[in-house]
Design a protein around this motif. Structure first.
Motif, PDB file in Angstrom:
ATOM      1  N   ASP A 126      13.098  25.637  25.221  1.00 56.12           N
ATOM      2  CA  ASP A 126      14.117  26.517  25.785  1.00 56.12           C
ATOM      3  C   ASP A 126      14.964  25.771  26.812  1.00 56.12           C
ATOM      4  N   MET A 127      14.343  24.973  27.659  1.00 52.09           N
ATOM      5  CA  MET A 127      15.093  24.206  28.646  1.00 52.09           C
ATOM      6  C   MET A 127      15.999  23.190  27.966  1.00 52.09           C
ATOM      7  N   ILE A 128      15.478  22.529  26.944  1.00 50.86           N
ATOM      8  CA  ILE A 128      16.297  21.580  26.198  1.00 50.86           C
ATOM      9  C   ILE A 128      17.495  22.290  25.578  1.00 50.86           C
ATOM     10  N   ALA A 129      17.263  23.470  25.019  1.00 49.82           N
ATOM     11  CA  ALA A 129      18.336  24.213  24.378  1.00 49.82           C
ATOM     12  C   ALA A 129      19.387  24.675  25.387  1.00 49.82           C
ATOM     13  N   GLN A 130      18.959  25.048  26.596  1.00 49.10           N
ATOM     14  CA  GLN A 130      19.920  25.420  27.636  1.00 49.10           C
ATOM     15  C   GLN A 130      20.854  24.254  27.943  1.00 49.10           C
ATOM     16  N   VAL A 131      20.280  23.074  28.082  1.00 49.30           N
ATOM     17  CA  VAL A 131      21.092  21.914  28.437  1.00 49.30           C
ATOM     18  C   VAL A 131      21.997  21.507  27.281  1.00 49.30           C
ATOM     19  N   ARG A 132      21.506  21.584  26.068  1.00 44.80           N
ATOM     20  CA  ARG A 132      22.362  21.273  24.923  1.00 44.80           C
ATOM     21  C   ARG A 132      23.521  22.266  24.824  1.00 44.80           C
ATOM     22  N   THR A 133      23.274  23.510  25.219  1.00 44.01           N
ATOM     23  CA  THR A 133      24.331  24.515  25.217  1.00 44.01           C
ATOM     24  C   THR A 133      25.369  24.217  26.280  1.00 44.01           C
ATOM     25  N   ALA A 182      20.588  24.616  19.083  1.00 47.26           N
ATOM     26  CA  ALA A 182      20.063  25.170  20.332  1.00 47.26           C
ATOM     27  C   ALA A 182      19.728  26.647  20.235  1.00 47.26           C
ATOM     28  N   ILE A 183      20.538  27.420  19.556  1.00 42.51           N
ATOM     29  CA  ILE A 183      20.410  28.884  19.580  1.00 42.51           C
ATOM     30  C   ILE A 183      19.019  29.364  19.150  1.00 42.51           C
ATOM     31  N   PRO A 184      18.422  28.836  18.077  1.00 41.78           N
ATOM     32  CA  PRO A 184      17.084  29.340  17.690  1.00 41.78           C
ATOM     33  C   PRO A 184      16.002  29.074  18.725  1.00 41.78           C
ATOM     34  N   LEU A 185      16.214  28.107  19.620  1.00 37.94           N
ATOM     35  CA  LEU A 185      15.202  27.739  20.601  1.00 37.94           C
ATOM     36  C   LEU A 185      15.337  28.508  21.915  1.00 37.94           C
ATOM     37  N   LEU A 186      16.448  29.203  22.087  1.00 34.76           N
ATOM     38  CA  LEU A 186      16.699  29.912  23.334  1.00 34.76           C
ATOM     39  C   LEU A 186      15.997  31.264  23.367  1.00 34.76           C
ATOM     40  N   LYS A 187      15.692  31.711  24.588  1.00 36.02           N
ATOM     41  CA  LYS A 187      15.151  33.055  24.762  1.00 36.02           C
ATOM     42  C   LYS A 187      16.200  34.084  24.358  1.00 36.02           C
ATOM     43  N   ASP A 188      15.725  35.238  23.926  1.00 30.88           N
ATOM     44  CA  ASP A 188      16.647  36.315  23.586  1.00 30.88           C
ATOM     45  C   ASP A 188      17.388  36.820  24.816  1.00 30.88           C
ATOM     46  N   PRO A 190      17.936  36.048  29.238  1.00 26.58           N
ATOM     47  CA  PRO A 190      17.711  35.037  30.285  1.00 26.58           C
ATOM     48  C   PRO A 190      16.588  35.435  31.228  1.00 26.58           C
ATOM     49  N   SER A 191      15.929  34.435  31.799  1.00 25.17           N
ATOM     50  CA  SER A 191      14.848  34.695  32.748  1.00 25.17           C
ATOM     51  C   SER A 191      15.363  35.302  34.035  1.00 25.17           C
ATOM     52  N   SER A 192      16.583  34.998  34.415  1.00 25.04           N
ATOM     53  CA  SER A 192      17.249  35.639  35.541  1.00 25.04           C
ATOM     54  C   SER A 192      18.739  35.410  35.401  1.00 25.04           C
ATOM     55  N   ARG A 193      19.506  36.150  36.189  1.00 25.26           N
ATOM     56  CA  ARG A 193      20.957  36.073  36.070  1.00 25.26           C
ATOM     57  C   ARG A 193      21.460  34.670  36.359  1.00 25.26           C
ATOM     58  N   GLY A 194      22.310  34.171  35.486  1.00 34.73           N
ATOM     59  CA  GLY A 194      22.868  32.840  35.650  1.00 34.73           C
ATOM     60  C   GLY A 194      22.338  31.847  34.655  1.00 34.73           C
ATOM     61  N   TYR A 195      21.154  32.101  34.103  1.00 35.03           N
ATOM     62  CA  TYR A 195      20.595  31.202  33.098  1.00 35.03           C
ATOM     63  C   TYR A 195      21.141  31.528  31.710  1.00 35.03           C
ATOM     64  N   ILE A 196      21.141  30.542  30.867  1.00 36.87           N
ATOM     65  CA  ILE A 196      21.633  30.681  29.504  1.00 36.87           C
ATOM     66  C   ILE A 196      20.521  31.135  28.585  1.00 36.87           C
ATOM     67  N   ALA A 197      20.827  32.158  27.796  1.00 36.19           N
ATOM     68  CA  ALA A 197      19.955  32.591  26.707  1.00 36.19           C
ATOM     69  C   ALA A 197      20.818  32.710  25.457  1.00 36.19           C
ATOM     70  N   LYS A 198      20.294  33.364  24.437  1.00 29.47           N
ATOM     71  CA  LYS A 198      20.992  33.405  23.157  1.00 29.47           C
ATOM     72  C   LYS A 198      22.417  33.950  23.272  1.00 29.47           C
ATOM     73  N   GLY A 199      22.597  34.995  24.078  1.00 34.61           N
ATOM     74  CA  GLY A 199      23.907  35.626  24.155  1.00 34.61           C
ATOM     75  C   GLY A 199      25.010  34.668  24.570  1.00 34.61           C
ATOM     76  N   THR A 200      24.749  33.857  25.602  1.00 32.85           N
ATOM     77  CA  THR A 200      25.767  32.917  26.082  1.00 32.85           C
ATOM     78  C   THR A 200      26.049  31.839  25.047  1.00 32.85           C
ATOM     79  N   ALA A 201      24.998  31.288  24.450  1.00 34.86           N
ATOM     80  CA  ALA A 201      25.196  30.242  23.441  1.00 34.86           C
ATOM     81  C   ALA A 201      25.955  30.798  22.239  1.00 34.86           C
ATOM     82  N   LEU A 202      25.624  32.020  21.842  1.00 30.81           N
ATOM     83  CA  LEU A 202      26.353  32.644  20.737  1.00 30.81           C
ATOM     84  C   LEU A 202      27.811  32.894  21.113  1.00 30.81           C
TER      85      LEU A 202
END
Length: 537
Positions: A126-133, A182-188, A190-202
């Motif tokens: 997930d961390m790797i996917a955030q950075v790739r995004t 990256a998208i398949p590896l991201l959380k559905d 975010p763990s808290s506001r400001g972090y990247i999850a699937k929605g932002t990458a999409l």
């Protein structure tokens, strides 16, 4: 949960990779040695936070419309005036989006995280996917504005960093591939506001596909965001752009700012002179002219229902939630940018007076109203929006219309966006062809996102019937403002101002085909002779 940038000061002080190099911003001279860091999950977390710092530029977001027909920047030293009027050159004052420091941080993170053992591989991925995004967004943004940039590695010397530009198509493919990985590896979520999850990458995937005209990809990605079930239109349009509305379920991603810790001072530059601001970033009368009347007709179609002497009356409700116009109630007074004097005193907001008065006679309401939300307008916790759910709906509508329009789903999506702001539903018979519906979608997108930094990209990618960029039509000619007077005895804020003219000169504007791309900054070419300049510069 804690917001992302509550970690920022600690994380950045420990990672120490924020400064730029002199050669393409690719060598982290001040980075801590991997032999003394990159040992634990906590090390990776600190470096991750560092990758977020500046991943989306809030200054760029609020200034970008100044490079279009609906916005104006008054001060050349702020580096957006030349983009708007077409006087750009490699050596002139042009805002620099050609920076690689964040990409460099991402490269460093991705090179070193593999050396750390995680208890949970899903967390690591997930961390790797955030950075790739983050890196994909950075490449997309630069590729769009410059038309092909180097896809870089981390380099040890200036000579190694002197790499040529990749083609725009190559960078686009890189962005697409990175996001798809990256998208398949991201959380559905975010763990808290400001972090990247699937929605932002999409959302990045969706916008990049729309900009490049890959409508199937854009439509499918918009649908994927809808299917997440996490976002919805805010019932209060104006609320989105306030401090109180920062937690709205409509917001997919925004730049995080915290009062007294990591603030956003550009807000102060947006207020008009009487509010002690600079009027640096202001809307134009061309934006006002685009708003439909409250009956769904354009001002050109409305006949006598549109009164040029009272152009703010009977308009789409979003106008008053987007722009502060003459006669409007504002901050305990009547907003007056028309009269040279008020009660015998010089009017601080008169456009022909102080440099800091809005030259268009208009000011943005988005992010500024109410003024009382900020204890210090030069150190605000305003969080400029990067992506919101309305863009998902309008992207699907645009893509669907280009693929299959007109269709019922397009009307439904447009109605969702219009009705939530109190406007009328679309007249299906009036907009019954793909071409007329395309015109409406383009106007709707301009109105909905005015002041949010999407207009210049839109007028570059949209074409007219002859294949010319819309920018060639709307960014050539004189930029003017309204003149008139404000009646302080008037009780209706929409008719207090009486407009007697609309042709007070502000500046000449020009747009050439070669202005599709910004010039590569000369300082970058001086450092790297292998960088070819864009045509026309």
């Amino acid at each position: 949960m804690k917001r992302l940038f509550l970690y920022m000061l600690t994380g950045m002080s420990l990672m120490g990779v924020t400064s730029c190099s002199d050669f393409l911003d690719t060598v982290p001279h001040d980075a801590l040695s991997p032999s003394t860091t990159w040992k634990t999950e906590d090390d990776a977390q600190k470096f991750l936070v560092g990758c977020y710092d500046g991943w989306a530029d809030p200054t760029q977001l609020v200034y970008l419309d100044c490079g279009s027909d609906i916005g104006y920047n008054n001060f050349e030293w702020e580096e957006w005036k030349t983009i708007g009027n077409g006087s750009m050159s490699a050596a002139a004052s042009v805002y620099d989006m050609y920076k690689f420091d964040i990409i460099r941080r991402c490269n460093t993170f991705l090179e070193n995280i593999e050396n750390i053992e995680f208890e949970d591989d899903a967390k690591k991925n997930d961390m790797i996917a955030q950075v790739r995004t983050i890196r994909a967004y950075q490449y997309f943004d630069k590729n769009w504005w410059y038309g092909g940039i180097p896809i870089i590695s981390n380099y040890e010397t200036a000579e190694e960093a002197q790499v040529p530009r990749n083609t725009e198509e190559e960078v686009k493919k890189f962005v697409y591939d990175e996001l798809d990985a990256a998208i398949p590896l991201l959380k559905d979520a975010p763990s808290s506001r400001g972090y990247i999850a699937k929605g932002t990458a999409l959302a990045i995937k969706m916008r990049s596909a729309l900009y490049y005209g890959d409508y199937d990809r854009a439509k499918a990605t918009a649908q994927a965001i809808m299917d997440l079930g996490q976002y919805e239109l805010d019932s209060n349009y104006s609320n989105l752009f306030t401090v109180a509305g920062q937690g709205s379920k409509e917001i997919i991603a925004s730049v995080q700012r915290i009062e007294n810790l990591k603030t956003f001072g550009v807000i102060g530059q947006m207020y008009n002179n009487a509010d002690a601001g600079w009027s640096s970033i202001v809307p134009t009368q061309k934006l006002i002219d685009m708003y439909e009347m409250d009956n769904g007709l354009t001002k050109e179609e409305a006949g006598t229902y549109y009164d040029p002497a009272h152009p703010f009356a009977h308009r789409d409700p979003r106008m008053a939630m987007t722009v502060i116009f003459p006669g409007q109630d504002w901050n305990g007074r009547i907003f007056n940018t028309l009269d040279k004097q008020i009660n015998g005193e010089d009017n601080k907001d008169f456009p022909g007076g102080a440099d800091n008065a809005s030259k268009t006679a208009l000011t943005w309401y988005k992010y500024l109203g109410p003024k009382s939300q900020y204890s210090d307008m030069w150190n605000t916790n305003a969080c400029p929006i990067i992506f919101r759910y309305a863009e998902v709906l309008l992207t699907y509508a645009e893509a669907e219309n280009e693929l299959n329009g007109p269709s019922a789903i397009v009307y439904d999506l447009l109605d969702q966006v219009r009705l939530r702001a109190g406007h009328k539903a679309v007249d299906r018979s009036k907009y019954g062809t793909q071409a007329t519906l395309r015109e409406l979608i383009r106007r709707e997108r301009t109105i909905e996102f005015a002041g949010e930094g999407l207009r210049r990209a839109d007028i570059l990618r949209w074409k007219d019937e002859s294949g010319k960029m819309i920018a060639e039509k709307v960014l050539n000619g004189k930029l003017t403002r309204i003149v008139g007077t404000v009646d302080y005895n008037g009780t209706d804020p929409y008719t207090r101002a009486t407009i007697t003219g609309t042709d007070e000169f502000i500046e000449n504007r020009s747009f050439k085909v070669t202005n599709r791309y910004l010039p590569i900054p000369q300082k970058a070419r001086d450092a790297n002779p292998n960088l070819e300049q864009n045509d026309g510069y």
